[in-house]
Design a protein around this motif. Structure first.
Motif, PDB file in Angstrom:
ATOM      1  N   GLN A 122      34.976  39.057  11.550  1.00 57.49           N
ATOM      2  CA  GLN A 122      35.396  40.421  11.887  1.00 57.49           C
ATOM      3  C   GLN A 122      36.262  40.424  13.154  1.00 57.49           C
ATOM      4  O   GLN A 122      37.301  41.086  13.195  1.00 57.49           O
ATOM      5  CB  GLN A 122      34.175  41.324  12.076  1.00 57.49           C
ATOM      6  N   ARG A 134      39.723  38.940  12.454  1.00 56.77           N
ATOM      7  CA  ARG A 134      40.562  39.900  11.718  1.00 56.77           C
ATOM      8  C   ARG A 134      41.058  41.013  12.630  1.00 56.77           C
ATOM      9  O   ARG A 134      42.216  41.422  12.538  1.00 56.77           O
ATOM     10  CB  ARG A 134      39.794  40.463  10.533  1.00 56.77           C
ATOM     11  N   LEU A 135      40.211  41.502  13.519  1.00 55.75           N
ATOM     12  CA  LEU A 135      40.641  42.546  14.459  1.00 55.75           C
ATOM     13  C   LEU A 135      41.729  42.031  15.391  1.00 55.75           C
ATOM     14  O   LEU A 135      42.733  42.707  15.624  1.00 55.75           O
ATOM     15  CB  LEU A 135      39.445  43.049  15.273  1.00 55.75           C
ATOM     16  N   SER A 141      43.785  39.587  14.828  1.00 55.32           N
ATOM     17  CA  SER A 141      45.021  39.280  14.102  1.00 55.32           C
ATOM     18  C   SER A 141      45.821  40.543  13.787  1.00 55.32           C
ATOM     19  O   SER A 141      47.035  40.498  13.670  1.00 55.32           O
ATOM     20  CB  SER A 141      44.699  38.521  12.809  1.00 55.32           C
ATOM     21  N   ARG A 142      45.156  41.679  13.666  1.00 53.68           N
ATOM     22  CA  ARG A 142      45.881  42.944  13.428  1.00 53.68           C
ATOM     23  C   ARG A 142      46.805  43.257  14.580  1.00 53.68           C
ATOM     24  O   ARG A 142      47.901  43.772  14.377  1.00 53.68           O
ATOM     25  CB  ARG A 142      44.890  44.084  13.217  1.00 53.68           C
ATOM     26  N   ASP A 143      46.366  42.944  15.792  1.00 53.61           N
ATOM     27  CA  ASP A 143      47.205  43.200  16.964  1.00 53.61           C
ATOM     28  C   ASP A 143      48.379  42.235  17.020  1.00 53.61           C
ATOM     29  O   ASP A 143      49.466  42.595  17.506  1.00 53.61           O
ATOM     30  CB  ASP A 143      46.377  43.064  18.255  1.00 53.61           C
ATOM     31  N   TYR A 184      49.730  40.445  14.265  1.00 55.80           N
ATOM     32  CA  TYR A 184      50.564  40.417  13.071  1.00 55.80           C
ATOM     33  C   TYR A 184      50.632  41.765  12.419  1.00 55.80           C
ATOM     34  O   TYR A 184      50.963  42.013  11.381  1.00 55.80           O
ATOM     35  CB  TYR A 184      50.030  39.368  12.087  1.00 55.80           C
TER      36      TYR A 184
END
Length: 58
Positions: A48, A51-52, A54-56, A58
């Protein structure tokens, strides 16, 4: 798996690299999980957070 990793294992004769060209490319990283297998609470939390983050990026 990355080509460099595949080449290493191929040099050890534990796998063979097949000359198949795939119609897509992946980045040099990724997350692979086993379908139908439960992850530990720590592994779920780590996934989790990755993923959080990587959102910032990509």
């Amino acid at each position: 798996m990355p080509v460099e990793v595949a080449r290493y294992y191929a040099s050890l004769k534990v796998l063979a690299i097949l000359p198949i060209e795939l119609p897509y490319r992946l980045d040099a990283f990724g997350i692979i999980t086993r379908e139908g297998h439960l992850m530990s609470p720590g592994a779920r939390q780590l996934l989790q957070q990755v993923r959080l983050a990587s959102r910032d990026l990509y």
